[in-house]
Design an enzyme around this catalytic site. Structure first.
Site, PDB file in Angstrom:
ATOM      1  N   CYS A 107       0.857  -1.197   0.000  1.00  0.00           N
ATOM      2  CA  CYS A 107       0.000   0.000   0.000  1.00  0.00           C
ATOM      3  C   CYS A 107       0.894   1.249   0.000  1.00  0.00           C
ATOM      4  CB  CYS A 107      -0.948  -0.050   1.196  1.00  0.00           C
ATOM      5  SG  CYS A 107      -2.159   1.273   1.261  1.00  0.00           S
ATOM      6  N   ASP A 126      -9.076  -2.955  -7.514  1.00  0.00           N
ATOM      7  CA  ASP A 126      -8.573  -2.040  -6.480  1.00  0.00           C
ATOM      8  C   ASP A 126      -9.311  -0.711  -6.578  1.00  0.00           C
ATOM      9  OD1 ASP A 126      -7.012  -0.224  -4.917  1.00  0.00           O
ATOM     10  OD2 ASP A 126      -5.274  -1.535  -5.150  1.00  0.00           O
ATOM     11  N   HIS A 135      -7.855  -4.168  -3.348  1.00  0.00           N
ATOM     12  CA  HIS A 135      -6.711  -3.605  -2.653  1.00  0.00           C
ATOM     13  C   HIS A 135      -6.477  -4.407  -1.368  1.00  0.00           C
ATOM     14  CE1 HIS A 135      -3.941  -0.261  -1.855  1.00  0.00           C
ATOM     15  NE2 HIS A 135      -4.284  -0.386  -0.584  1.00  0.00           N
TER      16      HIS A 135
END
Length: 278
Positions: free
Chosen positions: A157, A214, A246
């Site tokens: 991330c 995502d 995600h």
């Protein structure tokens, strides 16, 4: 006195115990890696303005371990990131995850994601992160039997974006693996460049692992990055897993996708081996 005043900027002196408050409920699929046969735990990394905490895991015997920097999510170096370090150590690596937010606050104790972003993440300058990662590499070479000529980096991330940037910044990086890190963005004094800006100039090969569903990283930005990478010679690649959200590697969250996560972890290991990390 000057040194004392500078050290006051280090506001977080220890790592999170357990998972960050912002991430419950913890998934039943959470993976826990033991420390049997390992040296694992919190360490302190000397940096320009004092020291920052980090999690280090490595085999209990041997030396000359390939070094992997593990770069945190927005939740800091909490239990998930610490466990990933232990997974690397079980494979024969020295893995170190420095707490790169420590000057700005303890994100593990913040229960609201927007608070984490506004009060901490948005204040962290890229140049400071690069410097802290350099300091971590230097410390690992001296204190953890690490072979910095076999240097890899991976991150998730927020940390996925950092992987691309650090691979371009430090010529000693042999390879990187970036998990669903943001690729494009507005230039600012704190974040002057984004992965797409450095893609054509990369020399170290980076493997990007992204999800086709995502909600934070649109597929079109992934395609833009692929095209930008083609203008360079790093040999970097991006894998886009269809219908995958995600955070698909985060086994403690509902976004975890076991099949994709296991495939991606195998790809990471092969990528590092192929490019001289391990």
């Amino acid at each position: 006195m000057k040194e004392l005043s500078r050290r006051k900027f280090i506001v977080v002196s220890t790592l999170a115990a357990g998972f960050a408050l912002a991430v419950p409920p913890i998934s039943a699929q959470v993976i826990t890696t033991d420390t049997l046969g390992l040296v694992a735990g919190e360490v302190k990394i000397p940096v320009e303005d004092g020291e920052i905490p980090a999690y280090r895991a490595m085999p209990g015997t041997g030396e000359n371990f390939p070094l992997v920097l593990v770069v945190q999510e927005i939740f800091g170096v909490h239990e998930h990131i610490q466990d990933i370090c232990r997974r690397f150590a079980k494979l024969g690596y020295c893995a170190v995850a420095p707490e790169l937010f420590s000057r700005f606050g303890d994100v593990s104790q913040m229960s609201d994601i927007q608070e984490i972003i506004s009060k901490v993440v948005s204040l962290v300058p890229d140049n400071q992160v690069m410097s802290d990662l350099d300091a971590t590499v230097g410390w690992a070479e001296k204190s953890s039997k690490a072979n910095i000529n076999q240097l890899g980096i991976t991150g998730f991330c927020w940390g996925g974006r950092i992987v691309w940037l650090y691979a371009a910044y430090n010529p000693k990086v042999k390879a990187g693996v970036a998990w669903y890190g943001r690729l494009v963005g507005e230039s600012s004094s704190l974040t002057p460049k984004h992965p797409i800006d450095i893609a054509p100039f990369l020399k170290a090969p980076v493997l990007g692992l992204y999800g086709g569903s995502d909600e934070y990283i649109p597929n079109n930005t992934v395609e833009q990055m692929r095209q930008a990478l083609k203008r360079g010679r790093s040999g970097s690649e991006i894998i886009l897993y269809p219908d995958t959200p995600h955070g698909f590697f985060a086994d403690y969250r509902p976004t975890y996708r076991k099949q994709q996560a296991e495939d991606a972890w195998k790809r990471l290991q092969a990528w590092f081996k192929q490019h001289g990390v391990g």
